[in-house]
Design a protein around this motif. Sequence first.
Motif, PDB file in Angstrom:
ATOM      1  N   ILE A  29      39.446 -29.652 -50.378  1.00 48.84           N
ATOM      2  CA  ILE A  29      38.543 -28.710 -51.055  1.00 48.84           C
ATOM      3  C   ILE A  29      37.145 -28.806 -50.422  1.00 48.84           C
ATOM      4  CG2 ILE A  29      39.775 -28.621 -53.251  1.00 48.84           C
ATOM      5  CD1 ILE A  29      37.828 -30.691 -54.332  1.00 48.84           C
ATOM      6  N   SER A  30      37.129 -28.987 -49.095  1.00 46.17           N
ATOM      7  CA  SER A  30      35.849 -29.139 -48.401  1.00 46.17           C
ATOM      8  C   SER A  30      35.007 -27.870 -48.459  1.00 46.17           C
ATOM      9  CB  SER A  30      36.099 -29.542 -46.947  1.00 46.17           C
ATOM     10  OG  SER A  30      36.955 -28.610 -46.303  1.00 46.17           O
ATOM     11  N   LEU A  31      35.642 -26.681 -48.516  1.00 43.97           N
ATOM     12  CA  LEU A  31      34.873 -25.444 -48.592  1.00 43.97           C
ATOM     13  C   LEU A  31      34.054 -25.407 -49.890  1.00 43.97           C
ATOM     14  CD1 LEU A  31      35.992 -21.885 -47.689  1.00 43.97           C
ATOM     15  CD2 LEU A  31      35.121 -22.292 -49.974  1.00 43.97           C
ATOM     16  N   GLU A  32      34.708 -25.683 -51.021  1.00 40.06           N
ATOM     17  CA  GLU A  32      33.996 -25.674 -52.294  1.00 40.06           C
ATOM     18  C   GLU A  32      32.928 -26.766 -52.342  1.00 40.06           C
ATOM     19  OE1 GLU A  32      37.198 -25.663 -51.869  1.00 40.06           O
ATOM     20  OE2 GLU A  32      38.015 -23.857 -52.814  1.00 40.06           O
ATOM     21  N   ALA A  33      33.236 -27.927 -51.755  1.00 36.32           N
ATOM     22  CA  ALA A  33      32.258 -29.012 -51.738  1.00 36.32           C
ATOM     23  C   ALA A  33      31.024 -28.629 -50.925  1.00 36.32           C
ATOM     24  CB  ALA A  33      32.890 -30.279 -51.162  1.00 36.32           C
ATOM     25  N   THR A  34      31.213 -27.922 -49.809  1.00 33.73           N
ATOM     26  CA  THR A  34      30.078 -27.485 -48.998  1.00 33.73           C
ATOM     27  C   THR A  34      29.208 -26.494 -49.762  1.00 33.73           C
ATOM     28  OG1 THR A  34      31.460 -27.775 -47.022  1.00 33.73           O
ATOM     29  CG2 THR A  34      29.413 -26.530 -46.768  1.00 33.73           C
ATOM     30  N   PRO A 159      35.964 -20.541 -57.520  1.00 33.08           N
ATOM     31  CA  PRO A 159      34.867 -20.699 -58.485  1.00 33.08           C
ATOM     32  C   PRO A 159      35.164 -21.731 -59.563  1.00 33.08           C
ATOM     33  CG  PRO A 159      35.326 -18.373 -58.098  1.00 33.08           C
ATOM     34  CD  PRO A 159      36.417 -19.136 -57.447  1.00 33.08           C
ATOM     35  N   VAL A 160      36.445 -21.889 -59.912  1.00 29.57           N
ATOM     36  CA  VAL A 160      36.796 -22.907 -60.898  1.00 29.57           C
ATOM     37  C   VAL A 160      36.486 -24.296 -60.356  1.00 29.57           C
ATOM     38  CG1 VAL A 160      38.694 -23.916 -62.235  1.00 29.57           C
ATOM     39  CG2 VAL A 160      38.568 -21.436 -61.910  1.00 29.57           C
ATOM     40  N   VAL A 161      36.843 -24.528 -59.079  1.00 20.02           N
ATOM     41  CA  VAL A 161      36.592 -25.830 -58.451  1.00 20.02           C
ATOM     42  C   VAL A 161      35.099 -26.110 -58.360  1.00 20.02           C
ATOM     43  CG1 VAL A 161      36.913 -27.194 -56.356  1.00 20.02           C
ATOM     44  CG2 VAL A 161      38.746 -25.703 -57.162  1.00 20.02           C
ATOM     45  N   VAL A 162      34.279 -25.075 -58.154  1.00 21.63           N
ATOM     46  CA  VAL A 162      32.825 -25.251 -58.115  1.00 21.63           C
ATOM     47  C   VAL A 162      32.263 -25.414 -59.517  1.00 21.63           C
ATOM     48  CG1 VAL A 162      30.647 -24.128 -57.506  1.00 21.63           C
ATOM     49  CG2 VAL A 162      32.592 -24.009 -55.942  1.00 21.63           C
ATOM     50  N   GLY A 163      32.798 -24.661 -60.478  1.00 27.94           N
ATOM     51  CA  GLY A 163      32.246 -24.660 -61.827  1.00 27.94           C
ATOM     52  C   GLY A 163      32.472 -25.940 -62.596  1.00 27.94           C
ATOM     53  N   ILE A 164      33.614 -26.604 -62.386  1.00 26.14           N
ATOM     54  CA  ILE A 164      33.915 -27.822 -63.142  1.00 26.14           C
ATOM     55  C   ILE A 164      32.906 -28.940 -62.840  1.00 26.14           C
ATOM     56  CG2 ILE A 164      35.600 -29.688 -63.404  1.00 26.14           C
ATOM     57  CD1 ILE A 164      37.793 -27.559 -63.247  1.00 26.14           C
ATOM     58  N   PRO A 165      32.604 -29.247 -61.553  1.00 25.20           N
ATOM     59  CA  PRO A 165      31.569 -30.267 -61.311  1.00 25.20           C
ATOM     60  C   PRO A 165      30.205 -29.865 -61.871  1.00 25.20           C
ATOM     61  CG  PRO A 165      32.841 -29.878 -59.321  1.00 25.20           C
ATOM     62  CD  PRO A 165      33.234 -28.820 -60.288  1.00 25.20           C
ATOM     63  N   LEU A 166      29.863 -28.576 -61.782  1.00 22.06           N
ATOM     64  CA  LEU A 166      28.591 -28.139 -62.351  1.00 22.06           C
ATOM     65  C   LEU A 166      28.533 -28.408 -63.850  1.00 22.06           C
ATOM     66  CD1 LEU A 166      27.757 -24.759 -60.555  1.00 22.06           C
ATOM     67  CD2 LEU A 166      26.482 -26.894 -60.433  1.00 22.06           C
ATOM     68  N   LYS A 167      29.622 -28.151 -64.551  1.00 21.00           N
ATOM     69  CA  LYS A 167      29.665 -28.423 -65.982  1.00 21.00           C
ATOM     70  C   LYS A 167      29.509 -29.912 -66.275  1.00 21.00           C
ATOM     71  CE  LYS A 167      30.073 -24.639 -68.363  1.00 21.00           C
ATOM     72  NZ  LYS A 167      29.023 -24.287 -69.337  1.00 21.00           N
ATOM     73  N   ILE A 168      30.209 -30.737 -65.509  1.00 25.23           N
ATOM     74  CA  ILE A 168      30.139 -32.188 -65.726  1.00 25.23           C
ATOM     75  C   ILE A 168      28.729 -32.694 -65.459  1.00 25.23           C
ATOM     76  CG2 ILE A 168      30.984 -34.418 -64.914  1.00 25.23           C
ATOM     77  CD1 ILE A 168      33.659 -33.034 -64.310  1.00 25.23           C
ATOM     78  N   TRP A 169      28.128 -32.291 -64.327  1.00 25.61           N
ATOM     79  CA  TRP A 169      26.786 -32.754 -63.984  1.00 25.61           C
ATOM     80  C   TRP A 169      25.747 -32.203 -64.951  1.00 25.61           C
ATOM     81  CZ3 TRP A 169      27.779 -31.585 -58.134  1.00 25.61           C
ATOM     82  CH2 TRP A 169      28.570 -32.598 -57.613  1.00 25.61           C
TER      83      TRP A 169
END
Length: 406
Positions: A29-34, A159-169
């Motif tokens: 998931i390097s694209l979402e991490a970038t 967007p789900v993969v990006v949104g979950i870390p944003l919610k946690i942080w």
Amino acid sequence: MQLMALVCAPLVLGVWIRTVVPNFLAADISLEATVLLGVLLGPGPALLGGVILSLPALMIGQYLTLPVNLLIAGVAGSLSRFLMTEEVWSFSPLIDLSIYRWIRRNVKRPHLDRQILLLFLVTVTQLGASLLAKFNPHRYFSLYSNYWLVEVVICACAPVVVGIPLKIWNAVRIERKLEEQARLLMEARLDALQRQINPHFLFNTLNSIGSLVRFKPELAREMIVKLANILRVLLKQRDAFVPLSEELAFTDDYLAIEVVRFGNKLQVVKDLASETLHVVVPSMLLQPLIENSIKHGLEPRISGGTVTIRSRLQGTRLMLEVEDDGVGMSPESDMPSPVSGLHRPGTGIGMRNVRERMEVLYGDEAMMEVVSRPGRGTRVTLEMPAMQDTFEGDQSAAAVWSTRRS
């Protein structure tokens, strides 16, 4: 840079697993991490993170990974200042909810929505990466499918993969803000309580000094020095906790003034265990209790009396006592109570001050007991956790104790 390293470390491992384990493609998931690094940290750390994430792919000949990661990091990083607002912190990993909210917000007043912009950025980036991987399968990796419905699902997952870390942080960020507000509130309450001074004591001391100036100037000078020491301690910025020895030094100045005022009518006895002198206690803890004993216990008594101060350790608990043999208090005060529940008639402002400060600092870890016998005196016992004076630097004992309680 620290956050970039923490994000990249496990995700680089995921890229490497994808390159060596067959049919484990979803680990990458390097694209979402970038995208996340670019939005959160800006272009610099995102570019460095993109390079690190591309290293395992470069080792197996996927040479387009590096320029694609750098392009994504540059675009997301350039938009980071525009995107990173409170609005984006509430970005939802539920795409349907995000679109629904966007429609509701734009019905009456259409405007550029940062959440939808981020959703569009991640989705389009994933779509572009899927097309690139489809036509260059050996030079770049991304999930793709020849079926358009499956491809829609792949693009929607990004967007789900990006949104979950944003919610946690965001949850962690809000929790830290609440902890900071709680710490500031506690410091404000402690500061207000520590700066209280009984005006009657100040007026009585000044009157005593005025009467001594003409006949006993040396004694008046000594009282002025003691009063100056007390005021200096009251007015300066102090830690919430101080060693018991320092607290006793402050009460010595107070008692020296009272002994001059009352003469032979006031006796002071100290029964202090040496091992307790280095234990830290809330500052300004004993003086209100001693003042209460003198003012309400001994001053109404014609012959005066004795104030006794005791300290001892019982295992990991510190016991402090202030006792007088004065006129005593009403029977309703003669009962033990936890700090959080002590609110007895006749205990005065000083006693309430001590109760409130111990409640702020210790919660239910401390006890305050008031035992009084009319005509025979009053004993106030404080019981609290014993903490040694081992704190260094700017870290106060109050902060350490707050951390231990949480």
